[in-house]
Design a protein around this motif. Sequence first.
Motif, mmCIF file in Angstrom:
data_model
loop_
_atom_site.group_PDB
_atom_site.id
_atom_site.type_symbol
_atom_site.label_atom_id
_atom_site.label_comp_id
_atom_site.label_asym_id
_atom_site.label_seq_id
_atom_site.Cartn_x
_atom_site.Cartn_y
_atom_site.Cartn_z
ATOM 1 N N GLU A 141 23.181 -0.744 40.551
ATOM 2 C CA GLU A 141 22.479 -1.605 39.365
ATOM 3 C C GLU A 141 23.227 -2.575 38.891
ATOM 4 O O GLU A 141 24.722 -2.333 38.485
ATOM 5 C CB GLU A 141 22.077 -0.561 38.129
ATOM 6 N N ARG A 142 22.755 -3.980 38.596
ATOM 7 C CA ARG A 142 23.349 -5.059 38.253
ATOM 8 C C ARG A 142 23.586 -4.664 36.701
ATOM 9 O O ARG A 142 22.560 -4.398 36.032
ATOM 10 C CB ARG A 142 22.572 -6.069 38.491
ATOM 11 N N ILE A 143 24.605 -5.197 35.998
ATOM 12 C CA ILE A 143 24.752 -4.978 34.640
ATOM 13 C C ILE A 143 24.669 -6.112 34.100
ATOM 14 O O ILE A 143 25.021 -7.115 34.577
ATOM 15 C CB ILE A 143 26.209 -4.332 34.135
ATOM 16 N N ASP A 144 24.081 -5.987 32.814
ATOM 17 C CA ASP A 144 23.828 -7.256 31.973
ATOM 18 C C ASP A 144 24.569 -7.336 30.611
ATOM 19 O O ASP A 144 24.285 -8.059 29.610
ATOM 20 C CB ASP A 144 22.590 -7.456 31.938
ATOM 21 N N GLY A 145 25.459 -6.214 30.268
ATOM 22 C CA GLY A 145 26.221 -6.024 28.884
ATOM 23 C C GLY A 145 27.146 -5.012 29.480
ATOM 24 O O GLY A 145 27.393 -4.587 30.409
ATOM 25 N N PRO A 146 27.908 -4.898 28.305
ATOM 26 C CA PRO A 146 29.087 -3.793 28.508
ATOM 27 C C PRO A 146 28.505 -2.353 28.824
ATOM 28 O O PRO A 146 27.411 -1.983 28.236
ATOM 29 C CB PRO A 146 29.750 -3.598 27.008
ATOM 30 N N LEU A 147 29.052 -1.583 29.874
ATOM 31 C CA LEU A 147 28.658 -0.528 30.202
ATOM 32 C C LEU A 147 30.091 0.447 30.387
ATOM 33 O O LEU A 147 30.888 0.332 30.901
ATOM 34 C CB LEU A 147 28.066 -0.650 31.787
ATOM 35 N N LEU A 154 30.585 3.909 40.854
ATOM 36 C CA LEU A 154 30.994 3.037 41.913
ATOM 37 C C LEU A 154 30.803 1.539 41.228
ATOM 38 O O LEU A 154 29.815 1.252 40.764
ATOM 39 C CB LEU A 154 30.024 2.956 43.087
ATOM 40 N N LEU A 155 31.847 0.907 41.050
ATOM 41 C CA LEU A 155 31.975 -0.676 40.743
ATOM 42 C C LEU A 155 31.948 -1.722 41.814
ATOM 43 O O LEU A 155 33.208 -1.427 42.464
ATOM 44 C CB LEU A 155 33.134 -0.739 39.616
ATOM 45 N N GLN A 156 31.111 -2.429 41.838
ATOM 46 C CA GLN A 156 31.174 -3.699 42.910
ATOM 47 C C GLN A 156 31.182 -4.770 42.359
ATOM 48 O O GLN A 156 30.530 -5.094 41.208
ATOM 49 C CB GLN A 156 29.988 -3.360 43.763
ATOM 50 N N VAL A 157 32.374 -5.530 42.688
ATOM 51 C CA VAL A 157 32.597 -7.006 42.405
ATOM 52 C C VAL A 157 32.665 -7.697 43.817
ATOM 53 O O VAL A 157 33.438 -7.547 44.566
ATOM 54 C CB VAL A 157 33.688 -7.253 41.344
ATOM 55 N N GLY A 158 31.508 -8.689 43.772
ATOM 56 C CA GLY A 158 31.496 -9.395 44.839
ATOM 57 C C GLY A 158 31.273 -8.290 46.023
ATOM 58 O O GLY A 158 30.499 -7.529 46.135
ATOM 59 N N GLY A 159 31.890 -8.381 47.346
ATOM 60 C CA GLY A 159 31.920 -7.379 48.170
ATOM 61 C C GLY A 159 32.621 -6.413 48.232
ATOM 62 O O GLY A 159 32.868 -5.530 49.257
ATOM 63 N N THR A 160 33.433 -6.242 47.184
ATOM 64 C CA THR A 160 34.521 -5.241 47.092
ATOM 65 C C THR A 160 33.979 -3.951 46.050
ATOM 66 O O THR A 160 33.247 -4.191 45.175
ATOM 67 C CB THR A 160 35.494 -5.617 46.573
ATOM 68 N N VAL A 161 34.013 -2.720 46.558
ATOM 69 C CA VAL A 161 33.421 -1.597 45.966
ATOM 70 C C VAL A 161 34.659 -0.704 45.587
ATOM 71 O O VAL A 161 35.397 -0.234 46.373
ATOM 72 C CB VAL A 161 32.462 -0.797 46.789
ATOM 73 N N PHE A 162 34.494 -0.296 44.423
ATOM 74 C CA PHE A 162 35.672 0.465 43.749
ATOM 75 C C PHE A 162 35.155 1.943 43.313
ATOM 76 O O PHE A 162 33.862 1.709 42.859
ATOM 77 C CB PHE A 162 36.289 -0.152 42.597
#
Length: 166
Positions: A141-147, A154-162
């Motif tokens: 789910e795309r975040i639109d504020g602090p979460l 699972l945290l995704q930035v660009g094509g990298t998933v942590f």
Amino acid sequence: MTHAVLLGATNLDNQNLLRALEIFVVALMWLFFLWVIRAVVVEVRPPRQRGAPVEALVAPAPSGGGRRDRSKYRLRVVEPEAARGATYDLPDEVTVGRAAGCGVRVDDAYTSNIHARLYRRGGQLWVEDLGSTNGTWVNAERIDGPLHLGKGDLLQVGGTVFEVQR
């Protein structure tokens, strides 16, 4: 008469050559469009949900006295395959991105220079997007504020998933 026959043969060869070049250019255009579509799909797809992580791929983080400090958070790379298993210990505040000054540096063309910020508030880990082009995603789910982030998120930035670990 021989000149007419030779000119006709040369003209036919030129037409065949032009037809082959035309087909080649059209094929290159199709490949370019497919490449663009692939880039868009990779960019907007959410991270895949995974089952239990394979712990054998990750070397345990060094800890004092055999006990893990439960207040420490780590990020473990899940995707891309080439970086899977790499871990990052998280301080109280860190930025994620491609820039050299980021605490979690991601070598990914779809990640902004300073993409997101991870920080602690009240003993909990939080993430916020820093105006990145492609957004920051948590559990698809795309975040639109602090979460708030929890263990296993699972945290995704660009094509990298942590994966968030504690």
